[in-house]
Motif scaffolding. Structure first.
Motif, short mmCIF file in Angstrom:
data_model
loop_
_atom_site.label_atom_id
_atom_site.label_comp_id
_atom_site.label_asym_id
_atom_site.label_seq_id
_atom_site.Cartn_x
_atom_site.Cartn_y
_atom_site.Cartn_z
N LEU A 1 -13.48 -16.55 4.76
CA LEU A 1 -13.42 -15.42 5.69
C LEU A 1 -14.19 -14.28 5.06
O LEU A 1 -13.83 -13.78 4.00
CB LEU A 1 -11.97 -15.02 5.95
N GLU B 1 -15.21 -10.50 5.17
CA GLU B 1 -14.64 -9.27 5.72
C GLU B 1 -15.51 -8.08 5.34
O GLU B 1 -15.37 -7.51 4.26
CB GLU B 1 -13.22 -9.09 5.19
N ALA C 1 -17.09 -7.03 12.71
CA ALA C 1 -16.05 -8.04 12.84
C ALA C 1 -16.11 -9.03 11.68
O ALA C 1 -17.19 -9.40 11.22
CB ALA C 1 -16.22 -8.80 14.15
N PRO C 2 -14.96 -9.47 11.18
CA PRO C 2 -14.97 -10.51 10.14
C PRO C 2 -15.43 -11.84 10.74
O PRO C 2 -15.29 -12.09 11.93
CB PRO C 2 -13.51 -10.59 9.70
N SER C 3 -16.00 -12.69 9.89
CA SER C 3 -16.44 -14.01 10.35
C SER C 3 -15.82 -15.07 9.46
O SER C 3 -15.67 -14.90 8.26
CB SER C 3 -17.96 -14.10 10.34
N ALA C 4 -15.45 -16.19 10.09
CA ALA C 4 -14.82 -17.30 9.38
C ALA C 4 -15.76 -18.50 9.37
O ALA C 4 -16.43 -18.79 10.36
CB ALA C 4 -13.51 -17.67 10.06
N VAL C 5 -15.81 -19.18 8.22
CA VAL C 5 -16.64 -20.37 8.06
C VAL C 5 -15.77 -21.49 7.53
O VAL C 5 -15.30 -21.43 6.40
CB VAL C 5 -17.81 -20.11 7.08
#
Length: 101
Positions: A69, A71, A76-80
């Motif tokens: 994640l 941050e 906006a945070p992004s998740a991989v």
């Protein structure tokens, strides 16, 4: 008056004895009740790394699968999601597909 004192003289030790017995029973049962394993967590924060003064990366375990994640301070945070098996870079797999007869 004597009748009240006589009742109090018998009731007070009886109630104290009953309280001591309840405490002893609870002392035996509570460690067994507390020893139960907790339910498995669905989301676990494994590690956090500050990569710059404004950006942090979190390694999460979501239902047992690793997820990164990102941050940033703004936006906006992004998740991989991380795969268990490494993938070849796009260019190499494309070249390997071209070389096959």
């Amino acid at each position: 008056m004597n009748d009240t004192l006589l009742r109090l003289g018998w009731a007070l030790p009886l109630v104290l004895l009953l309280g001591i017995v309840v405490l002893l029973v609870l002392r035996r049962l509570l460690p067994q009740l507390a020893a139960r394993p907790p339910a498995a967590a669905q989301l676990v924060l494994a590690e956090t790394l500050q990569v710059s003064p404004r950006t942090r990366v979190h390694l999460l375990q979501v239902q047992g699968r690793p997820v990164l994640l990102l941050e940033p301070e703004e936006g906006a945070p992004s998740a991989v999601p991380l795969d268990e098996r490494p993938r070849a870079p796009l260019g190499r797999s494309f070249i390997n597909d071209l070389r096959r007869p």
